[in-house]
Scaffold this active site. Structure first.
Site, PDB file in Angstrom:
ATOM      1  N   ASN A 128      14.488   5.788  69.891  1.00 42.25           N
ATOM      2  CA  ASN A 128      13.766   4.628  70.495  1.00 42.25           C
ATOM      3  C   ASN A 128      13.637   3.604  69.381  1.00 42.25           C
ATOM      4  O   ASN A 128      12.983   3.785  68.537  1.00 42.25           O
ATOM      5  CB  ASN A 128      12.341   4.974  70.891  1.00 42.25           C
ATOM      6  N   TRP A 129      14.412   2.749  69.506  1.00 39.41           N
ATOM      7  CA  TRP A 129      14.783   1.818  68.341  1.00 39.41           C
ATOM      8  C   TRP A 129      13.687   0.800  68.406  1.00 39.41           C
ATOM      9  O   TRP A 129      13.809  -0.275  67.589  1.00 39.41           O
ATOM     10  CB  TRP A 129      16.231   1.059  68.190  1.00 39.41           C
ATOM     11  N   LYS A 130      13.151   0.649  69.401  1.00 40.88           N
ATOM     12  CA  LYS A 130      11.874  -0.463  69.657  1.00 40.88           C
ATOM     13  C   LYS A 130      12.376  -1.858  69.165  1.00 40.88           C
ATOM     14  O   LYS A 130      13.382  -2.001  69.853  1.00 40.88           O
ATOM     15  CB  LYS A 130      10.706  -0.246  68.709  1.00 40.88           C
ATOM     16  N   HIS A 132       6.271   4.343  78.152  1.00 38.17           N
ATOM     17  CA  HIS A 132       6.122   4.534  76.417  1.00 38.17           C
ATOM     18  C   HIS A 132       4.328   3.903  76.309  1.00 38.17           C
ATOM     19  O   HIS A 132       4.020   3.143  76.773  1.00 38.17           O
ATOM     20  CB  HIS A 132       6.887   3.778  75.538  1.00 38.17           C
ATOM     21  N   GLU A 170       3.169   2.055  73.994  1.00 37.62           N
ATOM     22  CA  GLU A 170       3.258   0.763  73.623  1.00 37.62           C
ATOM     23  C   GLU A 170       3.229  -0.031  75.063  1.00 37.62           C
ATOM     24  O   GLU A 170       2.523  -1.009  74.997  1.00 37.62           O
ATOM     25  CB  GLU A 170       4.126   0.372  72.565  1.00 37.62           C
ATOM     26  N   GLU A 179       3.924  12.487  74.172  1.00 36.95           N
ATOM     27  CA  GLU A 179       3.724  11.506  72.795  1.00 36.95           C
ATOM     28  C   GLU A 179       2.393  11.538  72.530  1.00 36.95           C
ATOM     29  O   GLU A 179       1.985  10.257  73.126  1.00 36.95           O
ATOM     30  CB  GLU A 179       4.534  10.207  72.723  1.00 36.95           C
ATOM     31  N   GLY A 209       3.988   6.706  65.050  1.00 39.39           N
ATOM     32  CA  GLY A 209       4.303   5.645  64.114  1.00 39.39           C
ATOM     33  C   GLY A 209       3.211   5.629  62.967  1.00 39.39           C
ATOM     34  O   GLY A 209       2.883   4.887  62.117  1.00 39.39           O
ATOM     35  N   SER A 239       5.849  10.654  65.125  1.00 42.81           N
ATOM     36  CA  SER A 239       6.214  11.085  63.640  1.00 42.81           C
ATOM     37  C   SER A 239       7.071  12.319  63.543  1.00 42.81           C
ATOM     38  O   SER A 239       6.972  13.045  62.592  1.00 42.81           O
ATOM     39  CB  SER A 239       4.924  11.167  62.779  1.00 42.81           C
ATOM     40  N   GLY A 275      10.743   7.668  66.950  1.00 44.88           N
ATOM     41  CA  GLY A 275      10.797   6.097  66.770  1.00 44.88           C
ATOM     42  C   GLY A 275      11.278   5.783  65.305  1.00 44.88           C
ATOM     43  O   GLY A 275      12.533   5.679  65.102  1.00 44.88           O
ATOM     44  N   GLY A 276      10.486   5.606  64.623  1.00 42.18           N
ATOM     45  CA  GLY A 276      10.871   5.373  63.098  1.00 42.18           C
ATOM     46  C   GLY A 276      11.800   5.938  62.338  1.00 42.18           C
ATOM     47  O   GLY A 276      12.678   5.197  61.793  1.00 42.18           O
TER      48      GLY A 276
HETATM   49  C1  PEP Z   1       8.009   6.720  69.563  1.00 40.10           C
HETATM   50  O1  PEP Z   1       7.800   5.721  69.641  1.00 40.10           O
HETATM   51  O2  PEP Z   1       8.298   7.178  70.680  1.00 40.10           O
HETATM   52  C2  PEP Z   1       7.735   7.366  68.575  1.00 40.10           C
HETATM   53  C3  PEP Z   1       7.586   8.634  68.632  1.00 40.10           C
HETATM   54  O3  PEP Z   1       7.578   7.066  67.311  1.00 40.10           O
HETATM   55  P1  PEP Z   1       7.459   7.569  65.562  1.00 40.10           P
HETATM   56  O4  PEP Z   1       8.581   8.581  65.949  1.00 40.10           O
HETATM   57  O5  PEP Z   1       7.672   6.378  64.910  1.00 40.10           O
HETATM   58  O6  PEP Z   1       5.962   8.326  65.724  1.00 40.10           O
END
Ligand code: PEP
Length: 252
Positions: free
Chosen positions: A10-12, A95, A97, A167, A173, A213, A234-235
């Site tokens: 997920n490149w957000k 998600h 967010e 998640e 994050g 993470s 994500g990151g």
């Molecule tokens: C996400 O946004 O779905 C996620 C898991 O982010 P991160 O890997 O940065 O925690």
């Protein structure tokens, strides 16, 4: 039953077209011999650029959300018809967010999910508890509600195009990953809920990703758990150097 591993990025709200193209090319090169199922989900504005690079390869093109209506007076929203036109195959819904920053509730997420399935997309339904909910011993209850409400009205046949991503919000994050055991416990619980709703065979089949993470250093340990079938990243999905080792994790 053995389920395929499914690693999604997920490149957000990151990257320009040039940056996205560079990452997509690196992923295509790095994962062409990859053995699992892969997804890249860039921002709407990058879908055409990234889609052209992924076309014909083994990385699916995903969107990070969609509107709950097919079309109409919905300023700022993006419809499933527009996503289909761009070659999008998968839509991430619910998600954390979207749930917490943009106040999407289970009913809205369910409406989007049913619309996406009606139009032939695969979806990733994200569920997960807040830190205060975990501390209050309510993690299972929250995940059960988000799973049950999110899947309301979804047929057993449609469920075959649904992946669930667990998640925990406190792990997204933040650099704090759920321990493999803690994550596994919730994954097993979510699988049990799917079993209650759709029967054991469907529960055994459904892919449940972990997100929060995930990094090259912890991917294999998480994936070694019986009920963890992949990752929503994500990151670490923003760089080929970190996403590729996760996508090609060495089973332990
Ligand atoms: C996400 O946004 O779905 C996620 C898991 O982010 P991160 O890997 O940065 O925690």
């Amino acid at each position: 039953m053995s389920r395929p591993y499914y690693i999604a990025g997920n490149w957000k709200m990151h990257k320009t077209r040039a940056e996205a193209a560079e990452l997509a090319k690196a992923l295509v090169a790095g994962l062409k011999d990859g053995k699992h199922k892969y997804l890249a989900a860039p921002s709407f504005t990058l879908l055409e650029t990234v889609g052209a690079i992924l076309k014909g390869g083994n990385i699916l093109l995903g969107a990070q959300d969609c509107a709950e209506e097919e079309q109409g007076a919905h300023t700022g929203e993006v419809s499933v018809l527009q996503l289909k036109d761009l070659g999008v195959q998968v839509i991430i819904l619910g998600h954390s967010e979207r749930r917490h920053l943009y106040k999407e509730d289970d009913a809205l997420i369910n409406k989007k999910l049913k619309l996406a399935l009606k139009h032939g997309f695969e979806v990733i339904l994200c569920v997960g508890e807040l830190l205060e909910e975990r501390e209050a011993g309510r993690a299972e209850e929250v995940c059960e509600r988000q799973t049950t409400e999110g899947l309301k009205g979804v047929s057993a046949e449609e469920l075959e195009r649904v992946t669930i991503a667990y998640e925990p919000v406190w792990a997204i994050g933040t650099g704090k990953t759920a321990t493999p055991n803690d994550a596994e416990a919730i994954h097993a619980y979510i699988r049990k809920i799917v079993g209650k709703l759709y029967g054991n065979e469907a529960a055994e089949k459904i892919i449940i990703q972990y997100g929060g993470s995930v990094k090259p250093e912890n991917a294999a340990q998480l994936m070694a758990q019986k009920n963890i079938d992949g990752a929503l990243v994500g990151g670490a999905a923003l760089k080929a150097e970190t996403f590729i080792p996760i996508a090609k994790f060495q089973a332990v």
